[in-house]
Scaffold this motif. Structure first.
Motif, short mmCIF file in Angstrom:
data_model
loop_
_atom_site.label_atom_id
_atom_site.label_comp_id
_atom_site.label_asym_id
_atom_site.label_seq_id
_atom_site.Cartn_x
_atom_site.Cartn_y
_atom_site.Cartn_z
N LEU A 66 0.84 -1.42 -0.06
CA LEU A 66 0.14 0.17 -0.02
C LEU A 66 0.76 1.42 -0.06
CD1 LEU A 66 -2.59 1.53 -0.05
CD2 LEU A 66 -2.71 0.95 2.65
N GLU A 67 1.99 1.46 0.82
CA GLU A 67 2.61 2.42 0.74
C GLU A 67 3.29 2.84 -0.59
OE1 GLU A 67 6.81 4.16 3.01
OE2 GLU A 67 6.30 1.95 3.27
N VAL B 138 0.41 4.08 -2.67
CA VAL B 138 0.10 5.63 -2.21
C VAL B 138 0.90 6.73 -2.89
CG1 VAL B 138 -0.11 7.19 -0.40
CG2 VAL B 138 -1.13 4.94 0.02
N VAL C 210 -6.36 1.80 -3.32
CA VAL C 210 -5.86 2.71 -2.40
C VAL C 210 -6.85 3.75 -1.96
CG1 VAL C 210 -4.41 4.76 -2.25
CG2 VAL C 210 -3.67 3.01 -3.69
N SER D 50 -8.68 8.42 1.85
CA SER D 50 -8.00 8.70 3.06
C SER D 50 -6.52 8.69 3.03
CB SER D 50 -8.72 7.96 4.21
OG SER D 50 -8.43 6.59 4.25
N ASN D 51 -6.00 7.65 2.19
CA ASN D 51 -4.53 7.47 2.39
C ASN D 51 -3.86 8.52 1.29
OD1 ASN D 51 -5.72 5.23 3.62
ND2 ASN D 51 -3.66 4.39 3.24
#
Length: 129
Positions: A84-85, A88, A121, A124-125
């Motif tokens: 996910l990082e 994003v 994704v 909110s991220n």
């Protein structure tokens, strides 16, 4: 390079991000120099490349973008290959390129939203830097 950018970007991940960035920059049929320069700067920052290597990577991605499949399929592949990082960071980079020429066009906003959704994704991220 900041601590946040010290992510292990595989060659496949770099190219996937690059293809998406090029596709976004071309979405409005005006592949502007400001967008090209922003892509090169993002490559230099995220991948710790000098300007020449960043431009060469962009050129490779430009060629691959023409042959890449559907945007959603590419985004789903990104979801499968990256945590996910990293995803994003890709969405953030897409927003940066979409705003590089000072005008956010509907085609660009739509493409970023579709990629974020298909790549899993959460909104909110996402932060536009």
């Amino acid at each position: 390079m900041s601590q946040a950018d010290k992510i292990c970007w595989t060659e496949d991940a770099q190219r996937a991000m690059g293809v998406l960035l090029v596709r976004l920059a071309r979405a409005d049929a005006d592949y502007a120099q400001t967008e090209i320069a922003r892509i090169d700067r993002l490559f230099a920052r995220h991948y710790d490349l000098n300007p020449i290597k960043a431009a060469k990577l962009r050129a490779v991605c430009e060629g691959q973008e023409r042959q890449a499949g559907a945007t959603e399929d590419l985004a789903k592949a990104v979801q499968d290959m990256m945590p996910l990082e990293q995803r994003v960071k890709i969405i953030t980079a897409l927003w940066q390129v979409s705003l590089a020429d000072g005008v956010l066009r509907d085609e660009e906003a739509d493409l970023v939203s579709r990629v974020a959704d298909a790549a899993g994704v959460p909104r909110s991220n996402i932060a536009v830097e």
